[in-house]
Design a protein around this motif. Sequence first.
Motif, PDB file in Angstrom:
ATOM      1  N   SER A 110      47.837  63.603  48.763  1.00  0.00           N
ATOM      2  CA  SER A 110      48.321  64.903  48.303  1.00  0.00           C
ATOM      3  C   SER A 110      47.179  65.902  48.110  1.00  0.00           C
ATOM      4  CB  SER A 110      49.105  64.736  47.002  1.00  0.00           C
ATOM      5  OG  SER A 110      48.287  64.166  46.013  1.00  0.00           O
ATOM      6  N   ARG A 111      45.920  65.428  48.034  1.00  0.00           N
ATOM      7  CA  ARG A 111      44.804  66.386  47.991  1.00  0.00           C
ATOM      8  C   ARG A 111      44.021  66.336  49.308  1.00  0.00           C
ATOM      9  NH1 ARG A 111      40.068  64.223  43.746  1.00  0.00           N
ATOM     10  NH2 ARG A 111      39.825  66.443  43.398  1.00  0.00           N
ATOM     11  N   LEU A 112      44.632  65.701  50.323  1.00  0.00           N
ATOM     12  CA  LEU A 112      44.047  65.559  51.652  1.00  0.00           C
ATOM     13  C   LEU A 112      42.650  64.940  51.604  1.00  0.00           C
ATOM     14  CD1 LEU A 112      45.190  68.983  53.211  1.00  0.00           C
ATOM     15  CD2 LEU A 112      46.258  66.739  53.501  1.00  0.00           C
ATOM     16  N   ALA A 113      42.501  63.915  50.761  1.00  0.00           N
ATOM     17  CA  ALA A 113      41.221  63.231  50.650  1.00  0.00           C
ATOM     18  C   ALA A 113      41.043  62.289  51.841  1.00  0.00           C
ATOM     19  CB  ALA A 113      41.166  62.435  49.340  1.00  0.00           C
ATOM     20  N   PRO A 114      39.930  62.443  52.586  1.00  0.00           N
ATOM     21  CA  PRO A 114      39.736  61.592  53.772  1.00  0.00           C
ATOM     22  C   PRO A 114      39.771  60.096  53.443  1.00  0.00           C
ATOM     23  CG  PRO A 114      38.125  63.367  53.736  1.00  0.00           C
ATOM     24  CD  PRO A 114      38.850  63.426  52.421  1.00  0.00           C
ATOM     25  N   ARG A 115      39.168  59.701  52.307  1.00  0.00           N
ATOM     26  CA  ARG A 115      39.169  58.279  51.951  1.00  0.00           C
ATOM     27  C   ARG A 115      40.583  57.779  51.647  1.00  0.00           C
ATOM     28  NH1 ARG A 115      34.658  55.460  50.129  1.00  0.00           N
ATOM     29  NH2 ARG A 115      35.850  54.606  48.385  1.00  0.00           N
ATOM     30  N   ALA A 118      42.408  57.483  55.011  1.00  0.00           N
ATOM     31  CA  ALA A 118      41.905  56.331  55.771  1.00  0.00           C
ATOM     32  C   ALA A 118      42.394  55.023  55.150  1.00  0.00           C
ATOM     33  CB  ALA A 118      40.370  56.362  55.811  1.00  0.00           C
ATOM     34  N   ALA A 119      42.287  54.904  53.825  1.00  0.00           N
ATOM     35  CA  ALA A 119      42.722  53.668  53.158  1.00  0.00           C
ATOM     36  C   ALA A 119      44.193  53.413  53.444  1.00  0.00           C
ATOM     37  CB  ALA A 119      42.480  53.772  51.643  1.00  0.00           C
ATOM     38  N   THR A 120      45.012  54.463  53.365  1.00  0.00           N
ATOM     39  CA  THR A 120      46.455  54.301  53.576  1.00  0.00           C
ATOM     40  C   THR A 120      46.748  53.831  55.004  1.00  0.00           C
ATOM     41  OG1 THR A 120      46.850  55.994  51.911  1.00  0.00           O
ATOM     42  CG2 THR A 120      48.697  55.455  53.356  1.00  0.00           C
ATOM     43  N   VAL A 121      46.039  54.419  55.978  1.00  0.00           N
ATOM     44  CA  VAL A 121      46.228  53.984  57.366  1.00  0.00           C
ATOM     45  C   VAL A 121      45.868  52.495  57.499  1.00  0.00           C
ATOM     46  CG1 VAL A 121      45.326  54.220  59.715  1.00  0.00           C
ATOM     47  CG2 VAL A 121      45.910  56.266  58.385  1.00  0.00           C
ATOM     48  N   PHE A 122      44.723  52.083  56.916  1.00  0.00           N
ATOM     49  CA  PHE A 122      44.295  50.693  57.060  1.00  0.00           C
ATOM     50  C   PHE A 122      45.236  49.724  56.342  1.00  0.00           C
ATOM     51  CE2 PHE A 122      40.185  52.466  58.440  1.00  0.00           C
ATOM     52  CZ  PHE A 122      39.954  51.644  59.532  1.00  0.00           C
ATOM     53  N   TYR A 123      45.706  50.055  55.115  1.00  0.00           N
ATOM     54  CA  TYR A 123      46.552  49.056  54.455  1.00  0.00           C
ATOM     55  C   TYR A 123      47.950  48.995  55.051  1.00  0.00           C
ATOM     56  CZ  TYR A 123      48.107  52.555  50.825  1.00  0.00           C
ATOM     57  OH  TYR A 123      48.603  53.626  50.143  1.00  0.00           O
ATOM     58  N   ILE A 124      48.440  50.101  55.591  1.00  0.00           N
ATOM     59  CA  ILE A 124      49.762  50.018  56.239  1.00  0.00           C
ATOM     60  C   ILE A 124      49.651  49.237  57.557  1.00  0.00           C
ATOM     61  CG2 ILE A 124      51.561  51.365  57.411  1.00  0.00           C
ATOM     62  CD1 ILE A 124      51.451  53.362  55.163  1.00  0.00           C
ATOM     63  N   LEU A 125      48.578  49.493  58.324  1.00  0.00           N
ATOM     64  CA  LEU A 125      48.393  48.738  59.573  1.00  0.00           C
ATOM     65  C   LEU A 125      48.243  47.244  59.282  1.00  0.00           C
ATOM     66  CD1 LEU A 125      46.012  50.960  61.760  1.00  0.00           C
ATOM     67  CD2 LEU A 125      48.430  50.414  62.155  1.00  0.00           C
ATOM     68  N   ALA A 126      47.393  46.907  58.296  1.00  0.00           N
ATOM     69  CA  ALA A 126      47.173  45.492  57.973  1.00  0.00           C
ATOM     70  C   ALA A 126      48.461  44.856  57.458  1.00  0.00           C
ATOM     71  CB  ALA A 126      46.057  45.361  56.930  1.00  0.00           C
ATOM     72  N   GLY A 127      49.233  45.605  56.662  1.00  0.00           N
ATOM     73  CA  GLY A 127      50.502  45.076  56.162  1.00  0.00           C
ATOM     74  C   GLY A 127      51.482  44.841  57.296  1.00  0.00           C
ATOM     75  N   GLY A 128      51.532  45.766  58.246  1.00  0.00           N
ATOM     76  CA  GLY A 128      52.435  45.621  59.387  1.00  0.00           C
ATOM     77  C   GLY A 128      52.072  44.404  60.228  1.00  0.00           C
TER      78      GLY A 128
ATOM     79  N   PRO B  74      38.939  65.424  38.044  1.00  0.00           N
ATOM     80  CA  PRO B  74      38.026  64.575  38.821  1.00  0.00           C
ATOM     81  C   PRO B  74      37.642  65.225  40.152  1.00  0.00           C
ATOM     82  CG  PRO B  74      39.968  63.344  38.104  1.00  0.00           C
ATOM     83  CD  PRO B  74      40.195  64.755  37.721  1.00  0.00           C
ATOM     84  N   ALA B  75      36.346  65.179  40.439  1.00  0.00           N
ATOM     85  CA  ALA B  75      35.863  65.754  41.700  1.00  0.00           C
ATOM     86  C   ALA B  75      36.314  64.876  42.859  1.00  0.00           C
ATOM     87  CB  ALA B  75      34.345  65.849  41.679  1.00  0.00           C
ATOM     88  N   ARG B  76      36.353  65.463  44.032  1.00  0.00           N
ATOM     89  CA  ARG B  76      36.650  64.727  45.247  1.00  0.00           C
ATOM     90  C   ARG B  76      35.537  63.725  45.514  1.00  0.00           C
ATOM     91  NH1 ARG B  76      39.533  66.414  49.946  1.00  0.00           N
ATOM     92  NH2 ARG B  76      40.624  68.286  49.362  1.00  0.00           N
ATOM     93  N   ALA B  77      35.902  62.520  45.941  1.00  0.00           N
ATOM     94  CA  ALA B  77      34.874  61.551  46.326  1.00  0.00           C
ATOM     95  C   ALA B  77      34.253  62.023  47.638  1.00  0.00           C
ATOM     96  CB  ALA B  77      35.498  60.175  46.510  1.00  0.00           C
ATOM     97  N   GLU B  78      32.997  61.614  47.859  1.00  0.00           N
ATOM     98  CA  GLU B  78      32.369  61.949  49.139  1.00  0.00           C
ATOM     99  C   GLU B  78      33.154  61.322  50.268  1.00  0.00           C
ATOM    100  OE1 GLU B  78      28.341  61.716  50.260  1.00  0.00           O
ATOM    101  OE2 GLU B  78      27.675  62.086  48.207  1.00  0.00           O
ATOM    102  N   PRO B  79      33.412  62.080  51.322  1.00  0.00           N
ATOM    103  CA  PRO B  79      34.263  61.556  52.392  1.00  0.00           C
ATOM    104  C   PRO B  79      33.550  60.511  53.244  1.00  0.00           C
ATOM    105  CG  PRO B  79      33.487  63.744  52.968  1.00  0.00           C
ATOM    106  CD  PRO B  79      32.963  63.454  51.589  1.00  0.00           C
ATOM    107  N   ARG B  80      33.163  59.392  52.618  1.00  0.00           N
ATOM    108  CA  ARG B  80      32.407  58.366  53.323  1.00  0.00           C
ATOM    109  C   ARG B  80      33.296  57.130  53.508  1.00  0.00           C
ATOM    110  NH1 ARG B  80      28.251  54.812  51.765  1.00  0.00           N
ATOM    111  NH2 ARG B  80      28.954  55.085  49.632  1.00  0.00           N
ATOM    112  N   LEU B  81      33.436  56.668  54.734  1.00  0.00           N
ATOM    113  CA  LEU B  81      34.253  55.487  54.984  1.00  0.00           C
ATOM    114  C   LEU B  81      33.322  54.281  55.035  1.00  0.00           C
ATOM    115  CD1 LEU B  81      36.728  56.841  57.690  1.00  0.00           C
ATOM    116  CD2 LEU B  81      36.803  57.047  55.202  1.00  0.00           C
ATOM    117  N   ASP B  82      33.140  53.605  53.878  1.00  0.00           N
ATOM    118  CA  ASP B  82      32.196  52.498  53.842  1.00  0.00           C
ATOM    119  C   ASP B  82      32.904  51.163  54.095  1.00  0.00           C
ATOM    120  OD1 ASP B  82      33.495  52.130  51.362  1.00  0.00           O
ATOM    121  OD2 ASP B  82      32.028  53.445  50.413  1.00  0.00           O
ATOM    122  N   HIS B  83      32.060  50.088  54.190  1.00  0.00           N
ATOM    123  CA  HIS B  83      32.608  48.752  54.434  1.00  0.00           C
ATOM    124  C   HIS B  83      33.648  48.381  53.389  1.00  0.00           C
ATOM    125  CE1 HIS B  83      29.589  47.888  57.422  1.00  0.00           C
ATOM    126  NE2 HIS B  83      28.626  48.194  56.579  1.00  0.00           N
TER     127      HIS B  83
END
Lengths: 141, 143
Positions: A110-115, A118-128, B74-83
């Motif tokens: 809802s705040r368009l956070a990239p993380r 990305a997390a949502t895409v990965f957990y839905i794919l892994a769940g599927g 809360p601030a936005r986290a850095e858009p880093r896709l880590d392991h």
Amino acid sequence: MMETDWLLGFAGGLMIGGAAALYLLVNGRIMGASGILGGLLDGSDRAHWPERLSFLAGLIGVPLLLAPLWAPETHLTGNPAVIVAGGLLTGIGTRLANGCTSGHGVCGISRLAPRGIAATVFYILAGGVTVVLFRHVWGLI
Amino acid sequence: MQRNLFALLAGGLFGAGLLVSGMVDTSKVQGWLDVFGAWDPTLAFVMGGAILPMAMAWAVARRRGVSLLGTPIPARAEPRLDHALILGSVMFGAGWGLAGLCPGPALAVLGFGGWGGGLFLLAMGLGMVAAPALRRRLDRLPA
């Protein structure tokens, strides 16, 4: 009825989003179930323990009070090995990823956070993939 | 005191929403993930319903900068896709698919979900306690 389920899903979703909005706008905190519980359990944020415990009391207590009226069904498997494996993976995974369906899914997307996206895409794919393998290939769930 | 009261209210509304939406029902969650079976789109309606008020809340929060009780937003986290983010999300997704519960519903079903719900929550809690040690190893890996 499928369509009734969709409407109830949307209505319940509005309540979930309303709860997240309340927690953000009043308390200034992100409503993530795994973070709220995990921060208590691993001791990473003991400073906010009364607020975290209060949240958990509502999250556990209100469904407990409503259950006799609403008669919810869980259809949870009776296989303890599947339950334990699912619980361990969920616990480790959500803490490594710093969030679950509520934190990354509801609050992140809802705040368009990239993380969060990305997390949502990965957990839905892994769940599927998991459901396809364990249900249709191996017939275990 | 106020913080705890509003946390209780938010948790309660979250729990009621999980009940009403059917997200405490593992067959609905697994039905959403089961694209080769009897696919159930309910979860998409729940997500859409939840994102709508929360997107408005973020718009208000961005303008105000602090919450009503004076906590900085809360601030936005850095858009880093880590392991840790990717491996963790894949592990979580696998657990979610296996049992059909994620952390919110796992807590919400404690009062009525029988021994299975309690066992899931116990295993999930153990996983959460074990995670920081694994995370420290992952964070040492080269990006």
